[in-house]
Design a protein around this motif. Structure first.
Motif, mmCIF file in Angstrom:
data_model
loop_
_atom_site.group_PDB
_atom_site.id
_atom_site.type_symbol
_atom_site.label_atom_id
_atom_site.label_comp_id
_atom_site.label_asym_id
_atom_site.label_seq_id
_atom_site.Cartn_x
_atom_site.Cartn_y
_atom_site.Cartn_z
ATOM 1 N N HIS A 1 -7.394 -3.501 -5.539
ATOM 2 C CA HIS A 1 -6.329 -3.269 -6.508
ATOM 3 C C HIS A 1 -6.530 -1.952 -7.245
ATOM 4 N N LYS A 2 -5.480 -1.508 -7.911
ATOM 5 C CA LYS A 2 -5.485 -0.240 -8.652
ATOM 6 C C LYS A 2 -6.535 -0.215 -9.757
ATOM 7 N N ASP A 3 -6.836 -1.380 -10.349
ATOM 8 C CA ASP A 3 -7.810 -1.433 -11.440
ATOM 9 C C ASP A 3 -9.257 -1.489 -10.948
ATOM 10 N N GLY A 4 -9.443 -1.387 -9.617
ATOM 11 C CA GLY A 4 -10.787 -1.400 -9.042
ATOM 12 C C GLY A 4 -11.276 -2.782 -8.643
ATOM 13 N N SER A 5 -10.527 -3.819 -9.003
ATOM 14 C CA SER A 5 -10.931 -5.175 -8.630
ATOM 15 C C SER A 5 -10.576 -5.460 -7.168
ATOM 16 N N GLU A 6 -11.245 -6.459 -6.625
ATOM 17 C CA GLU A 6 -10.972 -6.890 -5.255
ATOM 18 C C GLU A 6 -10.509 -8.340 -5.276
ATOM 19 N N GLU A 7 -9.660 -8.665 -4.311
ATOM 20 C CA GLU A 7 -9.122 -10.015 -4.192
ATOM 21 C C GLU A 7 -9.205 -10.457 -2.744
ATOM 22 N N VAL A 8 -9.747 -11.648 -2.536
ATOM 23 C CA VAL A 8 -9.789 -12.236 -1.200
ATOM 24 C C VAL A 8 -8.500 -13.009 -0.988
ATOM 25 N N ILE A 9 -7.857 -12.766 0.135
ATOM 26 C CA ILE A 9 -6.624 -13.470 0.487
ATOM 27 C C ILE A 9 -6.892 -14.258 1.762
ATOM 28 N N ASP A 10 -6.604 -15.542 1.717
ATOM 29 C CA ASP A 10 -6.723 -16.376 2.903
ATOM 30 C C ASP A 10 -5.359 -16.981 3.214
ATOM 31 N N VAL A 11 -4.823 -16.644 4.371
ATOM 32 C CA VAL A 11 -3.518 -17.149 4.794
ATOM 33 C C VAL A 11 -3.777 -18.443 5.554
ATOM 34 N N LYS A 12 -3.307 -19.540 4.983
ATOM 35 C CA LYS A 12 -3.633 -20.860 5.535
ATOM 36 C C LYS A 12 -2.391 -21.625 5.939
ATOM 37 N N GLY A 13 -2.508 -22.292 7.051
ATOM 38 C CA GLY A 13 -1.502 -23.258 7.461
ATOM 39 C C GLY A 13 -2.086 -24.637 7.253
ATOM 40 N N MET A 14 -3.335 -24.802 7.689
ATOM 41 C CA MET A 14 -4.036 -26.086 7.614
ATOM 42 C C MET A 14 -5.361 -25.872 6.881
ATOM 43 N N ARG A 15 -5.595 -26.657 5.832
ATOM 44 C CA ARG A 15 -6.853 -26.570 5.084
ATOM 45 C C ARG A 15 -7.830 -27.609 5.633
ATOM 46 N N THR A 16 -8.689 -27.174 6.533
ATOM 47 C CA THR A 16 -9.653 -28.087 7.146
ATOM 48 C C THR A 16 -10.768 -28.415 6.159
ATOM 49 N N GLU A 17 -11.524 -29.445 6.460
ATOM 50 C CA GLU A 17 -12.663 -29.802 5.601
ATOM 51 C C GLU A 17 -13.699 -28.679 5.581
ATOM 52 N N THR A 18 -13.942 -28.068 6.723
ATOM 53 C CA THR A 18 -14.890 -26.940 6.790
ATOM 54 C C THR A 18 -14.423 -25.805 5.892
ATOM 55 N N TYR A 19 -13.139 -25.492 5.951
ATOM 56 C CA TYR A 19 -12.586 -24.438 5.105
ATOM 57 C C TYR A 19 -12.783 -24.766 3.622
ATOM 58 N N LYS A 20 -12.503 -26.002 3.241
ATOM 59 C CA LYS A 20 -12.630 -26.401 1.837
ATOM 60 C C LYS A 20 -14.062 -26.216 1.327
ATOM 61 N N VAL A 21 -15.044 -26.565 2.148
ATOM 62 C CA VAL A 21 -16.451 -26.404 1.760
ATOM 63 C C VAL A 21 -16.804 -24.919 1.660
ATOM 64 N N LYS A 22 -16.373 -24.131 2.637
ATOM 65 C CA LYS A 22 -16.682 -22.699 2.608
ATOM 66 C C LYS A 22 -16.014 -22.010 1.421
ATOM 67 N N LYS A 23 -14.819 -22.449 1.071
ATOM 68 C CA LYS A 23 -14.138 -21.890 -0.098
ATOM 69 C C LYS A 23 -14.949 -22.161 -1.362
ATOM 70 N N LYS A 24 -15.450 -23.380 -1.504
ATOM 71 C CA LYS A 24 -16.269 -23.721 -2.680
ATOM 72 C C LYS A 24 -17.549 -22.897 -2.711
ATOM 73 N N LEU A 25 -18.206 -22.751 -1.566
ATOM 74 C CA LEU A 25 -19.422 -21.940 -1.496
ATOM 75 C C LEU A 25 -19.125 -20.481 -1.862
ATOM 76 N N ARG B 1 0.842 -1.206 0.000
ATOM 77 C CA ARG B 1 0.000 0.000 0.000
ATOM 78 C C ARG B 1 0.880 1.260 0.000
ATOM 79 N N CYS B 2 1.919 1.272 0.822
ATOM 80 C CA CYS B 2 2.833 2.426 0.877
ATOM 81 C C CYS B 2 3.556 2.634 -0.449
ATOM 82 N N ALA B 3 3.872 1.528 -1.139
ATOM 83 C CA ALA B 3 4.564 1.603 -2.421
ATOM 84 C C ALA B 3 3.626 1.993 -3.561
ATOM 85 N N GLY B 4 2.317 2.017 -3.286
ATOM 86 C CA GLY B 4 1.349 2.366 -4.315
ATOM 87 C C GLY B 4 0.994 1.199 -5.215
ATOM 88 N N ASP B 5 1.372 0.011 -4.793
ATOM 89 C CA ASP B 5 1.107 -1.225 -5.539
ATOM 90 C C ASP B 5 -0.384 -1.594 -5.514
#
Length: 109
Positions: A72-96, A32-36
């Protein structure tokens, strides 16, 4: 220490679930500080399915909480999920999430 051995880390008065998530927050601040990127939000909640009544009982809504949403600069949005362990619940919620928001970029770190 959590059951997945992630160590809670506090930066800028914000407590993150893991050091990995806190490190990613620092990267986003630098970008953000770099204007990226324009900006980012933390712990954004998305409703995947609303609550409803079933046989007289209220069934809770299904929600997904994104670690970060980057604007982002082009107006788009991106969801970032920082994961260590991909649980079954997480996998289902990601698909939804991907079904409900097919045009939003979803990135796992």
């Amino acid at each position: 220490m959590s059951k997945y051995k992630a160590k809670k880390t506090t930066i800028d008065g914000i407590t993150f679930d893991s050091k990995k998530e806190a490190d990613y927050y620092c990267q986003l601040k630098m970008r953000r500080c770099a204007g990226d990127i324009n900006d980012f939000d933390l712990q954004v909640t998305f409703e995947l399915q609303p609550s409803f009544k079933y046989q007289g009982k209220t069934i809770r809504a299904i929600k997904y909480i994104a670690d970060f949403v980057v604007q982002h600069k082009d107006g788009s949005e991106e969801v970032i999920d920082v994961k260590g362990m991909r649980t079954e619940t997480y996998k289902v919620k990601k698909k939804l999430f991907q079904f409900k928001h097919p045009n939003m970029k979803f990135t796992e770190v």
